[in-house]
Motif scaffolding. Structure first.
Motif, mmCIF file in Angstrom:
data_model
loop_
_atom_site.group_PDB
_atom_site.id
_atom_site.type_symbol
_atom_site.label_atom_id
_atom_site.label_comp_id
_atom_site.label_asym_id
_atom_site.label_seq_id
_atom_site.Cartn_x
_atom_site.Cartn_y
_atom_site.Cartn_z
ATOM 1 N N LEU A 1 -22.530 -86.938 -31.149
ATOM 2 C CA LEU A 1 -22.400 -86.328 -29.832
ATOM 3 C C LEU A 1 -20.931 -86.056 -29.528
ATOM 4 C CD1 LEU A 1 -24.840 -88.631 -27.839
ATOM 5 C CD2 LEU A 1 -25.285 -86.317 -28.661
ATOM 6 N N LYS B 1 -19.524 -86.215 -26.543
ATOM 7 C CA LYS B 1 -19.122 -87.293 -25.643
ATOM 8 C C LYS B 1 -20.211 -88.357 -25.657
ATOM 9 C CE LYS B 1 -16.581 -84.349 -22.459
ATOM 10 N NZ LYS B 1 -16.444 -83.925 -21.061
ATOM 11 N N PRO B 2 -19.834 -89.616 -25.740
ATOM 12 C CA PRO B 2 -20.859 -90.670 -25.753
ATOM 13 C C PRO B 2 -21.510 -90.844 -24.384
ATOM 14 C CG PRO B 2 -18.678 -91.631 -25.777
ATOM 15 C CD PRO B 2 -18.487 -90.150 -25.876
ATOM 16 N N TYR B 3 -22.747 -91.348 -24.405
ATOM 17 C CA TYR B 3 -23.466 -91.699 -23.186
ATOM 18 C C TYR B 3 -23.464 -93.217 -23.046
ATOM 19 C CZ TYR B 3 -25.558 -87.020 -23.169
ATOM 20 O OH TYR B 3 -25.769 -85.669 -23.153
ATOM 21 N N ILE B 4 -23.473 -93.686 -21.813
ATOM 22 C CA ILE B 4 -23.623 -95.110 -21.537
ATOM 23 C C ILE B 4 -24.999 -95.317 -20.918
ATOM 24 C CG2 ILE B 4 -22.778 -97.056 -20.150
ATOM 25 C CD1 ILE B 4 -20.884 -96.314 -22.377
ATOM 26 N N VAL B 5 -25.741 -96.271 -21.431
ATOM 27 C CA VAL B 5 -27.042 -96.630 -20.872
ATOM 28 C C VAL B 5 -26.792 -97.777 -19.907
ATOM 29 C CG1 VAL B 5 -29.370 -97.444 -21.365
ATOM 30 C CG2 VAL B 5 -28.193 -95.965 -23.007
ATOM 31 N N VAL C 1 -24.385 -98.041 -25.723
ATOM 32 C CA VAL C 1 -23.659 -96.777 -25.839
ATOM 33 C C VAL C 1 -24.407 -95.902 -26.840
ATOM 34 C CG1 VAL C 1 -22.087 -97.642 -27.620
ATOM 35 C CG2 VAL C 1 -21.404 -95.702 -26.212
ATOM 36 N N ARG D 1 -23.805 -92.694 -29.258
ATOM 37 C CA ARG D 1 -22.792 -91.813 -29.853
ATOM 38 C C ARG D 1 -23.391 -90.772 -30.795
ATOM 39 N NH1 ARG D 1 -19.995 -96.974 -30.275
ATOM 40 N NH2 ARG D 1 -18.262 -96.959 -28.808
ATOM 41 N N LYS E 1 -27.269 -88.731 -32.303
ATOM 42 C CA LYS E 1 -28.675 -88.431 -32.049
ATOM 43 C C LYS E 1 -29.328 -87.907 -33.316
ATOM 44 C CE LYS E 1 -28.182 -83.716 -30.225
ATOM 45 N NZ LYS E 1 -28.502 -82.845 -29.113
#
Length: 115
Positions: free
Chosen positions: A55, A57-61, A78, A80, A82
């Motif tokens: 990705l 930009k990483p996503y935070i759960v 986190v 990073r 997919k």
């Protein structure tokens, strides 16, 4: 920093469970090729091939938790990467699912191809 790393799964289409809820149901088997180049997902009698994409930009759960009577969001994981499954699923047909005549024709064709 101690956060788990999760991975998103990006698929096209719809998964139908004949109107039954998915609660505590196994959806698929997920595996990797020996060289880890591609992911393989087996859903029912269909095989889908995918690949890992980083990705931008990483996503935070985040998950809410109570702290002193207030709702506070805590980072759980986190994301990073997919898994992207773009191709159509390939049906898996075995001799047990085919009518006897179809299986015999397939064997005859294989023998002709070997000669």
């Amino acid at each position: 920093n101690g956060l788990e790393e999760w991975m998103l799964i990006d698929m096209q289409g719809e998964i139908n469970n004949s109107g039954r809820p998915f609660d505590e149901e196994m959806l698929c088997n997920l595996g990797w090729r020996k060289d880890n180049s591609e992911a393989l997902m087996l859903i029912g009698h269909h095989l889908v091939e995918g690949k890992v994409i980083n990705l931008e930009k990483p996503y935070i759960v985040a998950a809410p938790k109570d702290q002193d009577g207030k709702k506070v969001l805590y980072a759980e994981a986190v994301v990073r990467r997919k898994l992207v499954f773009k191709l159509r699923p390939k049906p898996i047909v075995t001799k047990h699912l085919m009518k006897r005549g179809q299986y015999d024709k397939m064997n005859e064709q294989e023998k002709e191809n070997e000669e």
